[in-house]
Motif scaffolding. Structure first.
Motif, PDB file in Angstrom:
ATOM      1  N   LEU B 175       0.820  -1.203   0.000  1.00 31.84           N
ATOM      2  CA  LEU B 175       0.000   0.000   0.000  1.00 31.84           C
ATOM      3  C   LEU B 175       0.863   1.266   0.000  1.00 31.84           C
ATOM      4  O   LEU B 175       0.547   2.242  -0.662  1.00 31.84           O
ATOM      5  N   ASP B 176       1.954   1.236   0.758  1.00 36.12           N
ATOM      6  CA  ASP B 176       2.890   2.354   0.788  1.00 36.12           C
ATOM      7  C   ASP B 176       4.118   1.954  -0.041  1.00 36.12           C
ATOM      8  O   ASP B 176       4.987   1.221   0.441  1.00 36.12           O
ATOM      9  N   PRO B 177       4.200   2.432  -1.292  1.00 33.39           N
ATOM     10  CA  PRO B 177       5.285   1.961  -2.168  1.00 33.39           C
ATOM     11  C   PRO B 177       6.658   2.433  -1.715  1.00 33.39           C
ATOM     12  O   PRO B 177       7.674   1.830  -2.085  1.00 33.39           O
ATOM     13  N   THR B 178       6.722   3.485  -0.875  1.00 35.78           N
ATOM     14  CA  THR B 178       8.037   3.959  -0.432  1.00 35.78           C
ATOM     15  C   THR B 178       8.699   2.970   0.522  1.00 35.78           C
ATOM     16  O   THR B 178       9.865   3.118   0.857  1.00 35.78           O
ATOM     17  N   ARG B 179       7.967   1.971   0.954  1.00 38.20           N
ATOM     18  CA  ARG B 179       8.560   0.941   1.825  1.00 38.20           C
ATOM     19  C   ARG B 179       9.519   0.041   1.044  1.00 38.20           C
ATOM     20  O   ARG B 179      10.306  -0.680   1.633  1.00 38.20           O
ATOM     21  N   LEU B 180       9.424   0.055  -0.298  1.00 40.52           N
ATOM     22  CA  LEU B 180      10.346  -0.707  -1.153  1.00 40.52           C
ATOM     23  C   LEU B 180      10.464  -2.164  -0.724  1.00 40.52           C
ATOM     24  O   LEU B 180      11.557  -2.725  -0.609  1.00 40.52           O
ATOM     25  N   VAL B 181       9.300  -2.779  -0.486  1.00 41.13           N
ATOM     26  CA  VAL B 181       9.300  -4.162  -0.003  1.00 41.13           C
ATOM     27  C   VAL B 181       9.631  -5.121  -1.149  1.00 41.13           C
ATOM     28  O   VAL B 181       9.146  -4.964  -2.272  1.00 41.13           O
ATOM     29  N   GLY B 182      10.477  -6.077  -0.843  1.00 43.23           N
ATOM     30  CA  GLY B 182      10.809  -7.107  -1.826  1.00 43.23           C
ATOM     31  C   GLY B 182      10.927  -8.462  -1.145  1.00 43.23           C
ATOM     32  O   GLY B 182      10.870  -8.561   0.079  1.00 43.23           O
ATOM     33  N   ARG B 183      11.075  -9.512  -1.959  1.00 40.05           N
ATOM     34  CA  ARG B 183      11.370 -10.820  -1.368  1.00 40.05           C
ATOM     35  C   ARG B 183      12.458 -11.480  -2.194  1.00 40.05           C
ATOM     36  O   ARG B 183      12.653 -11.152  -3.376  1.00 40.05           O
ATOM     37  N   LEU B 320      -2.988  13.253   4.819  1.00 36.53           N
ATOM     38  CA  LEU B 320      -3.060  12.284   5.918  1.00 36.53           C
ATOM     39  C   LEU B 320      -2.683  10.871   5.476  1.00 36.53           C
ATOM     40  O   LEU B 320      -2.022  10.134   6.208  1.00 36.53           O
ATOM     41  N   GLN B 321      -3.096  10.502   4.262  1.00 40.79           N
ATOM     42  CA  GLN B 321      -2.860   9.129   3.790  1.00 40.79           C
ATOM     43  C   GLN B 321      -1.374   8.751   3.755  1.00 40.79           C
ATOM     44  O   GLN B 321      -1.014   7.592   3.930  1.00 40.79           O
ATOM     45  N   LEU B 322      -0.515   9.767   3.551  1.00 42.21           N
ATOM     46  CA  LEU B 322       0.918   9.487   3.458  1.00 42.21           C
ATOM     47  C   LEU B 322       1.444   8.925   4.779  1.00 42.21           C
ATOM     48  O   LEU B 322       2.368   8.112   4.809  1.00 42.21           O
ATOM     49  N   TYR B 323       0.846   9.399   5.885  1.00 39.02           N
ATOM     50  CA  TYR B 323       1.299   9.007   7.223  1.00 39.02           C
ATOM     51  C   TYR B 323       0.512   7.815   7.761  1.00 39.02           C
ATOM     52  O   TYR B 323       1.041   6.982   8.495  1.00 39.02           O
ATOM     53  N   LEU B 324      -0.765   7.742   7.355  1.00 41.64           N
ATOM     54  CA  LEU B 324      -1.598   6.597   7.746  1.00 41.64           C
ATOM     55  C   LEU B 324      -0.969   5.287   7.301  1.00 41.64           C
ATOM     56  O   LEU B 324      -0.849   4.337   8.061  1.00 41.64           O
ATOM     57  N   LYS B 325      -0.571   5.270   6.027  1.00 40.55           N
ATOM     58  CA  LYS B 325      -0.128   4.004   5.438  1.00 40.55           C
ATOM     59  C   LYS B 325       1.154   3.502   6.104  1.00 40.55           C
ATOM     60  O   LYS B 325       1.333   2.313   6.328  1.00 40.55           O
ATOM     61  N   ARG B 326       2.049   4.460   6.412  1.00 41.62           N
ATOM     62  CA  ARG B 326       3.288   4.043   7.062  1.00 41.62           C
ATOM     63  C   ARG B 326       2.986   3.538   8.470  1.00 41.62           C
ATOM     64  O   ARG B 326       3.572   2.568   8.945  1.00 41.62           O
ATOM     65  N   SER B 327       2.064   4.220   9.168  1.00 41.31           N
ATOM     66  CA  SER B 327       1.796   3.785  10.548  1.00 41.31           C
ATOM     67  C   SER B 327       1.121   2.418  10.568  1.00 41.31           C
ATOM     68  O   SER B 327       1.411   1.600  11.439  1.00 41.31           O
ATOM     69  N   TRP B 328       0.256   2.150   9.608  1.00 44.02           N
ATOM     70  CA  TRP B 328      -0.347   0.807   9.552  1.00 44.02           C
ATOM     71  C   TRP B 328       0.741  -0.256   9.355  1.00 44.02           C
ATOM     72  O   TRP B 328       0.716  -1.309   9.989  1.00 44.02           O
ATOM     73  N   ALA B 329       1.675   0.014   8.444  1.00 44.14           N
ATOM     74  CA  ALA B 329       2.723  -0.978   8.168  1.00 44.14           C
ATOM     75  C   ALA B 329       3.629  -1.175   9.380  1.00 44.14           C
ATOM     76  O   ALA B 329       3.937  -2.301   9.773  1.00 44.14           O
ATOM     77  N   LEU B 330       4.038  -0.058   9.994  1.00 42.04           N
ATOM     78  CA  LEU B 330       5.012  -0.172  11.086  1.00 42.04           C
ATOM     79  C   LEU B 330       4.387  -0.674  12.386  1.00 42.04           C
ATOM     80  O   LEU B 330       5.084  -1.229  13.237  1.00 42.04           O
TER      81      LEU B 330
END
Lengths: 391, 353
Positions: B175-183, B320-330
């Motif tokens: 959801l938050d692409p700045t997390r740069l998640v990979g596997r 707000l969404q920019l901060y919501l998404k990071r807080s949900w992930a973290l």
């Protein structure tokens, strides 16, 4: 905020003070639960006797100056004493309205004569105080006070009339501190004066109110032309609101609610959980048990954070309201979780294991109500911490 | 007992805040959403300030500071929703590299690259190809642990080069692409990548996890505060029934509740940081308390801030969404509040049960 690095250890002197307190308490504290409830006539006197025992060895008001019966120790030492007091499961303080609520106000606004007259018998338990703030039509809206004081120049004092209510300890107390309207023309926060009232004065009628637990923890007090001399006016005439707010800060903030009562209750909750850890019910409640302990721990840490700020010249502002919300909800959560663990035993009252938790729960239920309801505190947090508009 | 930060620590915090107010604005975050792999130059700035190598010992060219020094900076990073891997690199990986640099050239070189060139690290709790790893797509190297035959191993794996012992991440859509998640589709660990095993690896990884709990917690504090600030501003401005919605008790009480949670999460995070720096025996329990509290505070802030915004908060347009998404992930990363409550309880029953 100094160049001193963060350090959560106590000093060697502080630890020595802790040991001294622990030794004294171990030798003197009556067995847990052995005193009758302080909301009974018999229990009130038993708790007064405990205050006198503490006072005799200068342990009743450790943070006060020696001349008034204290040990002149600092805020951190007081918090250490409280940790030991609650760990020892010592009795509830029947003198708490006086020593925790009125005394800070007397130290700040009282004349030397008033301090010398009132503080020593307060410290010894010889005079127990109750609080006369709320009225039938002035609860959360405290500024709606209608009880009045008329000037009597001939007698050199004031004649008080009206009604106060929800005065904790009021059923058995000797003295009452309270707010009365001295200027009938002034409105709301103006024209109020802070009085120290001997409840043995003619014209005073005390009517105990049975609480939800059946005992008379609080009372309503009626005043009919009750004479109070000028010497018993605390602070300036007409400045009662400002004087009282200093006490309100004490009640909501640091001085009344030391964290130890919650960390200690949380510790006993963990022990209760561990004794039933095999039960499916206990397992379902494991998260609540952990959360209750963490809530108490967070309160403890926040108290030391605030205490450090105060010791470095800072003050406690609207954070006192956040504190009050947190400790009252923590107390409820601890006791509710304990009752849930006890299950069908929880309703037993009188002598059984469930009793202490149930009494504690009833007491905790009052927490979000007294000292300004939590709804009022949330308004304070929203307006004064976050800056949201009043209207 | 002196539970406060030094003037110097507070000054470093406000210096970082000023920098991030210019270099990590909502517009910058939107640009990162659009192109998560673009280099915005922020990492270089943080490197030049000494933030990236803050926990590296002075003899290795860092500032030689601890977690107490770092938590306020991580709070600022959270307030800005910084996309770069400060938690992973500085709080988690750097102390491991420093501990092993004397014995492993691989660690020594990585440490030099971290100090001199802002090496970006990712941290992976396993070599399982199905486990998503935050920051994997942007990392220069990955610190990875595996347990084989009951024995823990820690590996330092590069993300570029040839051969099997290179971690090649495959993008995972989040959801938050700045997390740069990979596997990592193949297990890149081998004898050449191993830097610690057995008891030493257990100890290093256990310490790393405690730092992860506290550092992620600190980041969440900043996110919660930012969300509350944005919402308070909105509630003062937005009018309904002829008055600002922030004057209504229903709205006030939502935000006050979130603020109280945040107020009490803060000292939990700060105290745990100090305990970790001191090697205090209660550090593990307090690190879990910190993460549980910070996760709850941020989750609560996210929920009530969205609610207080009403429909506008549900839009892409609203910051707000920019901060919501990071807080949900973290809130879920490195253990949820529930996970940590169980850890706390186990430790309590051991001590008081």
């Amino acid at each position: 905020m100094t160049e001193k690095s963060m350090d959560l250890h106590f000093t060697a002197d502080q630890e020595a003070f802790r040991l001294e307190a622990r030794h004294w308490l171990t030798a003197h504290v009556p067995p847990a639960g052995s005193l009758p409830s302080l909301d009974t006539a018999e229990g009130f006197e038993a708790h007064r006797a405990w205050e006198q025992t503490m006072f005799a060895d200068s342990w009743s008001v450790v943070a006060w100056p020696r001349e008034f019966g204290g040990r002149d120790v600092g805020l951190l030492e007081w918090l250490i004493f409280e940790e030991e007091y609650w760990r020892a499961q010592a009795p509830l303080r029947v003198s708490q309205n006086g020593i925790f609520l009125l005394a800070p106000t007397l130290f700040e606004f009282g004349t030397p004569d008033q301090q010398a007259r009132f503080l020593p018998p307060m410290a010894s338990g010889a005079e127990i105080w109750c609080q006369g703030w709320s009225e039938p039509d002035a609860g959360s809206d405290l500024a709606g006070i209608r009880s009045r004081a008329r000037r009597s120049d001939s007698e050199g004092g004031w004649l008080l009339s009206g009604q106060k209510t929800w005065a904790s300890r009021g059923a058995f107390a000797e003295w009452c501190f309270g707010l009365f309207r001295t200027d009938p023309e002034a409105e709301r926060h103006r024209g109020l004066t802070y009085f120290l009232i001997d409840l043995a004065t003619p014209g005073v009628t005390v009517r105990p109110i049975p609480q939800i637990d059946g005992e008379t923890g609080f009372a309503e007090i009626f005043f009919e032309d009750v004479f109070v001399p000028d010497a018993h006016v605390l602070g300036d005439v007409g400045q009662g609101w400002n004087v009282a707010m200093a006490t309100a800060g004490s009640e909501r903030g640091l001085s009344l609610r030391s964290p130890a009562r919650y960390t200690e209750a949380a510790r006993r909750l963990v022990a209760l959980y561990a004794s039933r850890a095999g039960d499916a019910k206990a397992r379902r409640l494991s998260g609540d048990v952990a959360q209750a302990w963490m809530d108490a721990e967070a309160y403890r840490l926040n108290t030391f954070f605030t205490a450090t700020r105060v010791l470095n010249g800072g003050s406690v502002g609207p954070e006192a309201s956040a504190n009050k919300i947190h400790w009252s909800e923590t107390d409820l959560a601890i006791h509710r979780t304990a009752l849930a663990l006890l299950g069908p035993d929880a309703e037993r009252h009188g002598g059984h294991e469930g009793n202490a938790w149930l009494d504690g729960y009833l007491f905790a239920l009052a927490g979000p109500i007294y000292a300004g309801t939590n709804e009022i505190q949330r308004n304070v947090v929203a307006e004064r911490m976050l800056g949201l508009p009043r209207k | 007992m002196h539970f406060a930060f030094t003037e110097q620590q507070l000054e470093f915090q406000s210096a970082l805040r000023s920098v991030l107010e210019n270099e990590c604005t909502p517009d910058h975050l939107r640009a990162a959403f659009a192109d998560p792999s673009a280099d915005a130059g922020r990492w270089t700035t943080l490197d030049e300030m000494g933030v990236v190598s803050l926990t590296v010992p002075e003899e290795n060219g860092g500032l030689g500071l601890g977690l107490v020094d770092l938590v306020l900076l991580l709070e600022e990073a959270g307030r800005a929703a910084l996309p770069e891997p400060l938690v992973e690199t500085t709080a988690m990986a750097a102390p491991v590299l420093a501990a092993l640099a004397g014995r492993h050239d691989r660690c020594q070189r990585a440490l030099e690259a971290l100090v001199g060139g802002g090496l970006k690290m990712a941290v992976s709790q396993s070599a399982d190809p199905l486990v998503p790893v935050a920051g994997a797509l942007g990392a220069d190297a990955v610190l990875m642990t595996v347990v084989r035959d009951g024995i823990r191993e820690i590996h330092l794996v590069p993300t570029n080069g040839d051969g099997p012992e290179v971690a090649r991440p495959e993008p995972v859509s989040t959801l938050d692409p700045t997390r740069l998640v990979g596997r990592f589709t193949s297990d890149p660990t081998g004898s050449a990548t191993s830097i610690a095993t057995g008891d030493e690896a257990e100890r290093l990884w256990g310490d790393l996890e405690q730092r992860a709990f506290v550092a992620t917690g600190a980041f969440l504090l900043g996110l919660a505060e930012r969300m509350i600030t944005i919402t308070v501003d909105y509630a003062k401005d937005r009018k309904q029934f002829g008055q600002p919605i922030g004057s209504f008790q229903a709205v006030k009480h939502l935000l006050a509740g979130a603020q109280v949670k945040l107020e009490f999460a803060r000292p939990c995070v700060y105290a745990a940081a100090w305990m970790i720096d001191q090697g205090d025996p209660s550090a593990a329990r307090n690190a879990s308390t910190a993460k549980a509290y910070a996760s709850e505070a941020a989750t609560e802030a996210a929920r009530v801030c969205l609610q207080a915004h009403g429909a506008i908060g549900y839009t892409w347009e609203c910051d707000l969404q920019l901060y919501l998404k990071r807080s949900w992930a973290l809130a879920e990363a490195w253990g949820s509040a529930d996970d940590h409550r169980q850890l706390v309880l186990d430790s309590l029953v051991d001590e008081f049960g």
